[in-house]
Design a protein around this motif. Structure first.
Motif, short mmCIF file in Angstrom:
data_model
loop_
_atom_site.label_atom_id
_atom_site.label_comp_id
_atom_site.label_asym_id
_atom_site.label_seq_id
_atom_site.Cartn_x
_atom_site.Cartn_y
_atom_site.Cartn_z
N PRO A 33 0.84 -1.19 0.05
CA PRO A 33 0.05 0.05 0.12
C PRO A 33 0.95 1.26 -0.07
N THR A 34 0.35 2.49 -0.40
CA THR A 34 0.86 3.51 -0.18
C THR A 34 0.81 4.11 1.14
N ALA A 35 1.80 4.56 1.68
CA ALA A 35 1.89 5.23 3.04
C ALA A 35 1.03 6.39 3.32
N GLY A 81 -3.56 10.20 -5.00
CA GLY A 81 -4.07 8.77 -4.87
C GLY A 81 -3.12 8.22 -3.76
N GLN A 82 -4.04 6.93 -3.29
CA GLN A 82 -3.49 6.25 -2.32
C GLN A 82 -4.03 4.87 -2.44
N ILE A 83 -2.91 3.71 -2.58
CA ILE A 83 -3.25 2.44 -2.52
C ILE A 83 -3.57 1.95 -1.26
N LEU A 84 -4.93 1.51 -0.83
CA LEU A 84 -5.10 1.17 0.55
C LEU A 84 -4.86 -0.28 0.93
N GLN A 85 -4.85 -1.12 0.00
CA GLN A 85 -4.66 -2.82 0.24
C GLN A 85 -4.15 -3.22 -0.99
N ALA A 86 -2.75 -3.90 -0.34
CA ALA A 86 -1.96 -4.60 -1.43
C ALA A 86 -0.50 -5.22 -0.64
N SER A 87 -0.58 -6.63 -1.32
CA SER A 87 0.41 -7.25 -0.43
C SER A 87 1.29 -8.29 -1.54
N ARG A 90 -1.43 -10.83 -1.98
CA ARG A 90 -2.59 -10.26 -2.75
C ARG A 90 -2.43 -8.82 -3.15
N PRO A 91 -1.78 -8.78 -4.25
CA PRO A 91 -1.15 -7.46 -4.89
C PRO A 91 -2.20 -6.68 -5.19
N TYR A 92 -2.18 -5.21 -5.13
CA TYR A 92 -3.13 -4.52 -6.01
C TYR A 92 -3.11 -4.62 -7.32
#
Length: 301
Positions: A33-35, A81-87, A90-92
């Protein structure tokens, strides 16, 4: 949705940005995710998340989209913009379909009765302007999912991409403009609507940001009075014309430093600033770091 995710994994096998053989279709994969929200200019596009979630901020307004919702940017907009969920597990994963006015107009010409009925409700902005924003989030439906699946299938073959891909792309846009809030996207493509003229001015600014611009000239390009232009411009972008121009220039300067290795002073003058100190203040306010720092970091890459 599982089938869609598998198709995107094949086309985007690792973290990064991927252009596909289907015109206007690109894919994105991120493993974390984006901090914090990051400034970015969203171009006219349909953004669809297949895995994870993301939020876009337009001033104090928040637009969150995920596998159950897609985002449409009708005009170029400076957002955060902010990516909230990603790993890594389970990538974004997301798909972007870039939009051009003619793509929408070609469809509208084939359904004139629907076109007229769809835009009458948004001729005038609401009190807070949100009904005429150049951005919205809508619920994903089965028609859009199935068409996106076929579009991804076409990306595996150059021949399919340029023949069947064009048909699938047209069908996808058809479903988008006939879905929830699709009338707003139509309005920005209809030549007899205020939103269309604002969209043209926004495109003009993004092409000629380094030139000197004033409200009177921009209002004239939109065929509006200055007061009407300001009102409709802010309704679409949630910002003033001057602030919009400033933000576009700062983004352009960042690109010049990061990708073209300009120093801060050179980038400032290239994008239309006449004062390096003013550029430095405004750059730091937007990006939270001084421009010289970004320039030094880019030079080491």
């Amino acid at each position: 949705m599982t089938e869609l995710i598998e198709k995107v994994f094949e086309l985007a096998p690792h973290e990064g940005d991927f252009n596909t053989s289907v015109p206007h279709l690109s894919l994105f994969r991120r493993n974390s995710p984006t901090a914090t929200p990051m400034p970015v200019i969203y171009q006219p596009s349909i953004y669809m998340v297949l895995l994870g979630s993301k939020a876009a901020y337009l001033g104090k307004e928040r637009y969150q989209y995920d596998p159950m919702h897609y985002l449409v940017s009708c005009v170029p907009l400076p957002l955060e913009g902010q990516i909230l969920q990603a790993s890594e597990q389970r990538p974004y994963m997301a798909a972007r379909i870039s939009l051009e006015t003619h793509m929408i107009n070609e469809l509208l010409m084939q359904m004139p009765d629907e076109q007229e009925a769809s835009v009458t409700s948004i001729d005038a902005p609401s009190k807070d302007g949100t009904s005429s924003r150049g951005i919205y989030v809508s619920k994903m439906n089965s028609d859009i999912q199935h068409t996106l699946s076929r579009l991804l299938d076409c990306a595996h073959s150059t021949t399919k991409a340029h023949v069947l891909g064009q048909l699938a792309l047209k069908e996808l846009i058809y479903h988008i403009i006939n879905a929830e809030h699709g009338s707003l996207l139509r309005a920005f493509a209809c030549q007899d609507r205020q939103q269309y003229h604002i969209a043209n001015v926004l495109q003009f600014i993004n092409r000629h940001y380094a030139s000197s611009m004033d409200i009177a000239t921009l209002a004239s390009k939109a065929n509006m009075s200055e007061s009407s232009f300001y009102h409709h411009f802010k309704a679409a972008t949630n910002t003033s014309p001057i602030q919009y121009i400033k933000t576009v220039r700062l983004h352009a300067a960042k690109r010049k430093m990061v990708f073209e290795h300009h120093n801060a002073t050179s980038a400032a003058y290239e994008v239309g600033y006449t004062s390096a100190s003013q550029f430095s203040r405004e750059y730091r306010r937007l990006f939270s770091v001084p421009p010289a720092q970004d320039a030094r970091t880019a030079s080491k890459v």
